[in-house]
Enzyme design. Structure first.
Site, PDB file in Angstrom:
ATOM      1  N   SER A 240       0.799  -0.397  -0.751  1.00 54.08           N
ATOM      2  CA  SER A 240       0.566  -0.154   0.265  1.00 54.08           C
ATOM      3  C   SER A 240       0.882   1.306  -0.005  1.00 54.08           C
ATOM      4  CB  SER A 240      -0.315  -0.061   1.472  1.00 54.08           C
ATOM      5  OG  SER A 240       0.015   0.032   2.395  1.00 54.08           O
ATOM      6  N   ARG A 242       0.323   3.019   1.905  1.00 55.74           N
ATOM      7  CA  ARG A 242       1.267   4.199   3.415  1.00 55.74           C
ATOM      8  C   ARG A 242       2.269   3.186   4.107  1.00 55.74           C
ATOM      9  NH1 ARG A 242      -0.407   0.164   6.988  1.00 55.74           N
ATOM     10  NH2 ARG A 242      -2.189  -0.274   5.419  1.00 55.74           N
ATOM     11  N   GLY A 244       4.972   2.096   1.192  1.00 54.63           N
ATOM     12  CA  GLY A 244       5.361   2.498   1.015  1.00 54.63           C
ATOM     13  C   GLY A 244       6.316   3.985   1.599  1.00 54.63           C
ATOM     14  N   GLU A 261       6.700  -0.078  -5.078  1.00 49.06           N
ATOM     15  CA  GLU A 261       5.319  -0.686  -5.797  1.00 49.06           C
ATOM     16  C   GLU A 261       4.653  -0.504  -4.788  1.00 49.06           C
ATOM     17  OE1 GLU A 261       5.628  -1.310  -9.326  1.00 49.06           O
ATOM     18  OE2 GLU A 261       8.151  -1.747  -9.341  1.00 49.06           O
ATOM     19  N   CYS A 295      -3.075  -4.341  -8.462  1.00 52.28           N
ATOM     20  CA  CYS A 295      -2.798  -3.039  -8.356  1.00 52.28           C
ATOM     21  C   CYS A 295      -3.318  -2.977  -9.420  1.00 52.28           C
ATOM     22  CB  CYS A 295      -1.187  -2.845  -7.947  1.00 52.28           C
ATOM     23  SG  CYS A 295      -0.040  -4.481  -9.097  1.00 52.28           S
TER      24      CYS A 295
HETATM   25  P1  NAD Z   1       0.835  -3.938   3.370  1.00 50.26           P
HETATM   26  O1  NAD Z   1       1.167  -2.569   2.610  1.00 50.26           O
HETATM   27  O2  NAD Z   1      -0.413  -4.268   4.028  1.00 50.26           O
HETATM   28  O3  NAD Z   1       1.455  -4.517   3.321  1.00 50.26           O
HETATM   29  C1  NAD Z   1       2.024  -5.091   1.986  1.00 50.26           C
HETATM   30  C2  NAD Z   1       3.545  -5.602   3.221  1.00 50.26           C
HETATM   31  O4  NAD Z   1       4.145  -4.539   3.257  1.00 50.26           O
HETATM   32  C3  NAD Z   1       3.519  -6.983   4.021  1.00 50.26           C
HETATM   33  O5  NAD Z   1       4.326  -7.823   3.748  1.00 50.26           O
HETATM   34  C4  NAD Z   1       3.766  -6.579   4.613  1.00 50.26           C
HETATM   35  O6  NAD Z   1       3.799  -7.311   6.418  1.00 50.26           O
HETATM   36  C5  NAD Z   1       4.331  -4.996   5.120  1.00 50.26           C
HETATM   37  N1  NAD Z   1       4.521  -3.738   5.899  1.00 50.26           N
HETATM   38  C6  NAD Z   1       3.142  -3.255   5.826  1.00 50.26           C
HETATM   39  N2  NAD Z   1       3.460  -1.859   6.702  1.00 50.26           N
HETATM   40  C7  NAD Z   1       4.911  -1.635   6.463  1.00 50.26           C
HETATM   41  C8  NAD Z   1       5.826  -0.770   7.224  1.00 50.26           C
HETATM   42  N3  NAD Z   1       5.319  -0.186   7.753  1.00 50.26           N
HETATM   43  N4  NAD Z   1       7.379  -1.313   7.033  1.00 50.26           N
HETATM   44  C9  NAD Z   1       7.756  -2.192   6.414  1.00 50.26           C
HETATM   45  N5  NAD Z   1       6.788  -3.600   5.776  1.00 50.26           N
HETATM   46  C10 NAD Z   1       5.632  -2.947   5.880  1.00 50.26           C
HETATM   47  O7  NAD Z   1       0.145  -4.733   1.422  1.00 50.26           O
HETATM   48  P2  NAD Z   1      -1.414  -5.549   0.648  1.00 50.26           P
HETATM   49  O8  NAD Z   1      -2.581  -5.591   1.682  1.00 50.26           O
HETATM   50  O9  NAD Z   1      -0.944  -7.109   1.253  1.00 50.26           O
HETATM   51  O10 NAD Z   1      -1.580  -5.138  -0.414  1.00 50.26           O
HETATM   52  C11 NAD Z   1      -2.493  -4.636  -0.869  1.00 50.26           C
HETATM   53  C12 NAD Z   1      -1.408  -3.661  -1.853  1.00 50.26           C
HETATM   54  O11 NAD Z   1      -0.882  -3.967  -2.493  1.00 50.26           O
HETATM   55  C13 NAD Z   1      -2.193  -2.092  -2.426  1.00 50.26           C
HETATM   56  O12 NAD Z   1      -2.154  -1.258  -2.346  1.00 50.26           O
HETATM   57  C14 NAD Z   1      -2.080  -2.582  -3.890  1.00 50.26           C
HETATM   58  O13 NAD Z   1      -2.304  -1.311  -5.160  1.00 50.26           O
HETATM   59  C15 NAD Z   1      -0.235  -2.982  -3.445  1.00 50.26           C
HETATM   60  N6  NAD Z   1       0.548  -3.448  -4.721  1.00 50.26           N
HETATM   61  C16 NAD Z   1       0.796  -3.101  -5.480  1.00 50.26           C
HETATM   62  C17 NAD Z   1       2.061  -3.655  -6.786  1.00 50.26           C
HETATM   63  C18 NAD Z   1       2.742  -3.232  -7.855  1.00 50.26           C
HETATM   64  O14 NAD Z   1       3.539  -3.557  -8.554  1.00 50.26           O
HETATM   65  N7  NAD Z   1       2.915  -1.686  -8.064  1.00 50.26           N
HETATM   66  C19 NAD Z   1       1.776  -5.221  -6.402  1.00 50.26           C
HETATM   67  C20 NAD Z   1       0.590  -5.710  -5.464  1.00 50.26           C
HETATM   68  C21 NAD Z   1      -0.006  -5.232  -4.441  1.00 50.26           C
END
Ligand code: NAD
Length: 509
Positions: A240, A242, A244, A261, A295
């Site tokens: 997400s 957030r 990133g 990403e 995504c």
């Molecule tokens: P998420 O942000 O909740 O979690 C993603 C990963 O990040 C998990 O492994 C989580 O444990 C980790 N994480 C969360 N907060 C963190 C922090 N503060 N520091 C370090 N690591 C942290 O996302 P999700 O619900 O698993 O996936 C959905 C999101 O991912 C959607 O917003 C989607 O658009 C995006 N996404 C983007 C792409 C792309 O290529 N642009 C591809 C797939 C998914």
């Protein structure tokens, strides 16, 4: 189910810490995985602690010192074997993806196919890590640049692509001479364990068991630790916006590199001259595929005035035919959302849409009588461009339809959201298509004509602009992000001329 897990070397209780050696995970926290399909327990994983993580990174560093010395084409040979192993396990892995995250079987297997494709790409790339040669302004000097491996790359992945995103990063990073430490989503640890084991075993058979490491935790903590870890020169994070923001800020503070990403809010523009026979199925696949949890999911439809009625009625009848149900069953096109929080996001968004003046054309409810309470109806909403919720990424199958006067307004509405991942236009006008692809058109990292927003091929660089994070992964020259560039100048003359004609002759002063 048990057979699948067994064939992939998974147990009901698994270890969540894998470096060059298996480290018995010591956090004492257990992550239990339930299938979103029917809520049944699939297995559990003992989570890695901070101390386990530190041991694993040290082992990865040692592996890197050896791995970087192996010529890139020989690294490619090992990746070829990995691709073949993934090929032989494609069905089982695809099924595991479906069981763990609920995408339909064809998409589960498609994800493993993506991992195989990127492995093939990486094999070819291992002989093409080219640097440029420049003409020096000084006589008898040669100037060129070369690319060296970076080190230990940290990969953080999202739940919705539990296999492919890791492979995009890791296959490329490995041929570049890097080693990888992976922190997968806490919502999809079993796919990570299975895929890591397959790849790790191949690497180990060539003497590099620490090439692909894995740390599993039940939350973001180890991801945060990776972001702050000076030993990891590059963090590639998918998730997400957030997440990133947090990762980007932490990595920037230590002057590391990040490859982000993040979320999308992808739109299709449908002009009056569009071929609706192409547009309608593309919209349905884009908006409903993976139950709106890609995504690149199509979230906004920007429609030129005059065709909105015809388009909406075709879409509504296509939506009626969609089979929602167990994603393992043939013919089912829409599976469950990942968890209760996702369903809550969907229902809250619907309340907000109504408050902001949106009109629900079809869908808009939880499906009753399913094996779990995570199945929702794909939803179409007639929306206004002024509705604030349209600017957010709601990770569920909700499609906004916004009517506009013409191409100028369509592009303005298209670009008015914070995210910038994928985009597309349906038109038979060359002028309109080219305008959309020009500098005054789409502001996204991906822009398509007469193709939907989702379903990218691995050969192109994948990623988006603005809040999507700016990273590029997978094909084209994305590999450069996993390497460091070195500019070299060699003087093969007997003189010492300086650049810019500068004279610095201290003997005559
Ligand atoms: P998420 O942000 O909740 O979690 C993603 C990963 O990040 C998990 O492994 C989580 O444990 C980790 N994480 C969360 N907060 C963190 C922090 N503060 N520091 C370090 N690591 C942290 O996302 P999700 O619900 O698993 O996936 C959905 C999101 O991912 C959607 O917003 C989607 O658009 C995006 N996404 C983007 C792409 C792309 O290529 N642009 C591809 C797939 C998914």
């Amino acid at each position: 189910m048990e057979e699948i897990l067994k064939s992939l070397n998974l147990n009901s209780q698994n270890n969540g810490a894998w470096g060059a050696e298996e480290i018995p995970a010591s956090s004492e926290r257990n992550l239990t995985v339930h299938s979103p399909i029917d809520g049944k327990e699939l297995g559990s994983v003992l989570c890695a602690s901070n101390a386990d993580y530190d041991v694993i990174v040290e082992q990865a560093r040692k592996t890197f010192y050896e791995w970087r010395q192996l010529p890139a084409p020989r690294r490619g040979q090992i990746i070829r074997e990995i691709g073949n192993q993934l090929r032989s396990k494609k069905q089982a892995l695809g099924k595991l993806v479906t069981l763990e995250v609920g995408k339909v079987l064809a998409e589960g297997e498609g994800e493993i196919q993506e991992a195989i494709d990127i492995a093939d790409f990486a094999v070819g790339l291992s002989r093409q890590l080219y640097g440029k040669t420049m003409h020096s302004e000084r006589p008898a000097h040669r100037m060129y640049e070369q690319w060296h491996p970076l080190g230990v790359v940290g990969v953080i992945t999202a739940f919705n692509f539990p296999a492919a995103v890791w492979a995009w990063n890791s296959m490329i990073a490995a041929v570049c001479g890097d080693v990888v430490v992976w922190k997968p989503s806490e919502k999809a640890p079993l796919t990570a364990l299975a895929i890591n084991k397959i790849c790790r075993d191949v690497a180990a058979s060539h003497g590099f068991p620490g090439l692909f490491s894995l740390v599993i935790s039940d939350g973001p903590e180890l991801g945060q630790r990776m972001a702050a870890d000076q030993r990891l020169p590059l963090i590639s994070a998918t998730g997400s916006c957030r997440m990133g923001r947090s990762v980007g800020e932490t990595v920037a503070k230590r002057l590391g590199r990040s490859l982000l990403e993040l979320g999308g809010n992808n739109a299709m523009i449908i002009l009056k001259d569009a071929d609706l026979k192409l547009a309608v199925p593309s919209i349905v696949f884009g908006a409903v595929g993976t139950a709106g949890q890609r995504c690149t999911t199509t979230r906004r439809l920007i429609v030129e005035k005059g065709i909105e009625k015809e388009l909406l009625s075709s879409l509504a009848s296509a939506y009626k035919q969609l089979r929602i149900g167990n994603p393992l069953e043939q013919g089912v096109l829409v599976g469950p959302l990942i968890d209760k929080a996702a369903v809550l996001m969907y229902t809250n968004a619907l309340d907000e849409i109504k408050k902001q003046g949106g009109e629900i054309v079809c869908g808009g409810e939880i499906v009753k009588g399913m094996p779990s309470d995570l199945y929702v109806k794909p939803t179409i909403v007639k929306a206004k461009k002024s509705m604030p919720i349209v600017k957010e990424e709601i990770f569920a199958p909700i499609l906004y339809v916004i009517t506009v006067e013409g191409l100028d307004e369509a592009i303005e509405v298209h670009n008015s959201v914070p995210q910038g991942l994928s985009s597309s236009i349906f038109t038979t006008s060359l002028q309109s298509a080219e305008r959309f692809l020009s500098a005054t058109g789409s502001d996204c990292g991906i822009a398509n004509v007469n193709i939907g927003t989702s379903g990218a091929e691995i050969g192109g660089a994948f990623g988006g602009e603005k809040d999507t994070g700016g990273g590029r992964e997978s094909g084209s020259d994305s590999w450069r992000q996993y390497m460091r560039r070195q500019t070299n100048t060699i003087n093969w003359s007997n003189a010492l001329p300086l650049a810019q004609g500068i004279k610095f002759d201290y003997s005559s002063s």
